[in-house]
Scaffold this active site. Structure first.
Site, PDB file in Angstrom:
ATOM      1  N   ASP A 144       0.840  -1.209   0.000  1.00 56.33           N
ATOM      2  CA  ASP A 144       0.000   0.000   0.000  1.00 56.33           C
ATOM      3  C   ASP A 144       0.872   1.255   0.000  1.00 56.33           C
ATOM      4  O   ASP A 144       0.612   2.215  -0.744  1.00 56.33           O
ATOM      5  CB  ASP A 144      -0.913  -0.028   1.240  1.00 56.33           C
ATOM      6  CG  ASP A 144      -1.665   1.276   1.424  1.00 56.33           C
ATOM      7  OD1 ASP A 144      -2.607   1.517   0.653  1.00 56.33           O
ATOM      8  OD2 ASP A 144      -1.305   2.058   2.335  1.00 56.33           O
TER       9      ASP A 144
ATOM     10  N   LYS B  46       1.412   4.166  -3.049  1.00 57.26           N
ATOM     11  CA  LYS B  46       1.308   5.620  -2.862  1.00 57.26           C
ATOM     12  C   LYS B  46       2.584   6.324  -3.332  1.00 57.26           C
ATOM     13  O   LYS B  46       2.533   7.391  -3.940  1.00 57.26           O
ATOM     14  CB  LYS B  46       0.997   5.943  -1.395  1.00 57.26           C
ATOM     15  CG  LYS B  46      -0.442   5.540  -1.031  1.00 57.26           C
ATOM     16  CD  LYS B  46      -0.695   5.519   0.466  1.00 57.26           C
ATOM     17  CE  LYS B  46      -2.143   5.134   0.762  1.00 57.26           C
ATOM     18  NZ  LYS B  46      -2.374   4.816   2.181  1.00 57.26           N
TER      19      LYS B  46
END
Lengths: 370, 370
Positions: free
Chosen positions: B227, B231
């Site tokens: 994750d 980003k």
């Protein structure tokens, strides 16, 4: 990026060619070709360069500075407004960029906006003075569809106004805004109050700040809290329930001035600095008291939306508070307490003054028009 | 606000009606009248409601949830794309809002954009996978002029992507971005590592985080760092010199997974949680070592623009660092080091996950189209 937008042309008229103005022009001139921006006017306090087809600014900085120095016609604001309004047409927008801090220039915004000229500025005056002027600005903008953008009036290039507008527009309920809004005040109290009961004297910190160019020539113009009160006014008016809370603008903000009463009428910065040591004991006592409570002193602005209290004041914060731990230099720090963000606020921090970051805020407003 | 903009109409097609989707619909429905937005499509994984003239969603939440539950036609993505592209015309824009985390939906963006449909989404997939997909998105957007906006893919409602875009577009030089980008990882290490050599075991912190709904059902999906890597990919691609730095997207980010090798193949979250205590000693040792150096552990993402290093890793920070002092709860904190901001970075901090703040990011993107 989008082909539909890049066809739109923007004629940009710049008033104020000091530090921020100069930096803004530099940022505008390096915009990748084909630039949608054409500078049609440059105005200093003495001279106005104006060419509806665009000024020739190739050859960089030296050239426009030279041209402005040569004797030239000075257009009055009404004259410039008339010229610019004549350039507004579909597919070709006109933008007036006010890089001054002039009250007179600020009072020209309603006319500019009514004639369809967009206004972008770091000048706080128009948005933090009497409510009547601000309401005329809103009405003129609504009438013509021209926009006014003033991101750099609070926190320079930091995303403060845009964040608040987003919170409000998406239906969040802002409960409190609290922050160190003045780079000068930030520096002074970061140096003066570190949680210990002793340290440099208040007057010595202010003197050094002035020597480094962090204060206005007359430090009372920072220490009176008016700059913070102006920023609080600008933010408050974005919050629906506080839209009309400050009829006289910054003068309606509950402001604690740090200028000793005895020095209220001192006319020059030099004299002010010379006499400030008389009050070092007084400031020292406040610092000692804060240290006894394990706190630091910070000059903050608070907008308590729930109670409607809007104040600029010297406050004490525990050593574990972000205003004590995270702050340094002349940083601004702003906390947004909202319903959605719950117990932990949204925080924005960074340099909130300086020509480069202020011009960046102006430039990013200009890019929003694209 | 501007009369010229409010005349423009937006047809909004929403795919994904889970927590974020539901919250987004609520925020959209309370937009002050006359709203320029008309919801023409609502799609769950099972059903598609579609009416080119606008769905009747009065009667609030209950109604659309009921309608979606009733048996109804499911339009395929190509079918929906065709229907939406037929609605694009001057003065009437169409916006596709993807509130899923689906890879399949993400792969429909290039077609949507090419046909002139704007895309807004908190779904990271399209922007953090292979470079080829991302480049097709850019090309399709450039071709038609339709825009894609993905503010909420990083930091949810926090102004992260818009701030980075502003820095880049106004000509600042970003040198480094460093932050705690995962709310889950933030919570875990804020609890686990406070600077002391003892404290709760790693497995107990992860277990509690999972019980509170802070982790994915299978905690390995958070602990593997993917994750954060996604980003970092999204942000890196906004920085000109790193635009093509990650050919395989998040897989090209140097990522340290916190999933013990021995548990890499554990299929269920329950089993993972049951076996995680076997590794408490290992994590405890890392914490003790950090404490000896007066440091805390934080799982961070770093984009070092100068060296080109992009990594997601467990790092140690001194107790005085904002990642140690200022962070709490499941906050994100992101520092932008740039030329203009000099020695002290621009910092944004706050909740970076949760339905309300994520939907707010989506909604504020929608408002940017106005």
């Amino acid at each position: 990026m989008a082909s539909s937008s890049t066809t739109k042309q923007f004629r940009v008229a710049i008033t104020g060619v000091g530090l921020v103005g100069g930096e803004f022009i530099s940022q505008l001139l390096i915009f990748p070709a084909p630039s949608p921006f054409r500078i049609v006017s440059l105005a200093s306090s003495k001279t106005t360069l104006f060419n509806p087809d665009g000024l020739d600014l190739t050859g960089a900085d030296a050239k426009w500075k030279e041209s402005l120095a040569s004797p030239f016609t000075k257009l009055s604001l009404p004259e410039l407004t008339r010229e610019l309004s004549g350039l507004v047409r579909p597919g070709s927008e006109v933008v007036f960029v006010d890089n001054t801090s002039s009250d007179d220039v600020a009072r020209a915004y309603p006319d500019l906006l009514r004639y369809g000229v967009n206004v972008i500025t770091p000048n706080k005056k128009a948005f933090s003075s009497d409510l009547e002027l601000y309401e005329r600005i809103l009405a003129s903008s609504a009438e013509s569809g021209a926009r006014f953008l003033n991101e750099s009036t609070v926190g320079a290039g930091l995303p403060i106004i845009s964040t608040l507008k987003d919170l409000v527009a998406t239906g969040d309920r802002v409960t409190k805004i609290e922050g160190v809004f003045s780079g000068t005040m930030s520096y002074i109290f970061n140096e003066f109050s570190t949680g210990k009961s002793d340290g440099p004297s208040f007057s010595s910190v202010v003197r050094v700040a002035r020597e480094r160019g962090y204060t206005e020539p007359h430090p009372a113009d920072d220490l009176n809290g008016a700059d913070v009160a102006r920023k609080l006014t600008i933010l408050s008016r974005i919050i629906p329930s506080l839209k009309s809370a400050l009829p006289e603008g910054y003068k309606s903000v509950k402001t604690t001035s740090l200028v000793p009463n005895e020095l209220a009428d001192v006319g020059t910065g030099d004299e002010f600095i010379a006499r400030l040591p008389e009050f070092d004991t007084r400031f020292g006592q406040i610092r000692t008291q804060a240290a006894k409570e394990n706190k630091v002193l910070r000059f903050v602005g608070v907008i308590d939306v729930t109670t409607g209290l809007i104040k600029a004041d010297l406050e004490k914060y525990p050593l574990t508070h972000p205003f004590a731990t995270s702050l340094g230099g002349s940083d601004n720090i702003i906390m947004f307490h909202t319903e959605r963000y719950g117990a932990r606020p949204l925080i924005v921090q960074g340099a909130g003054a300086g020509a480069a970051v202020t011009a960046m805020g102006v430039m990013s407003d200009l890019l929003k028009l694209l």
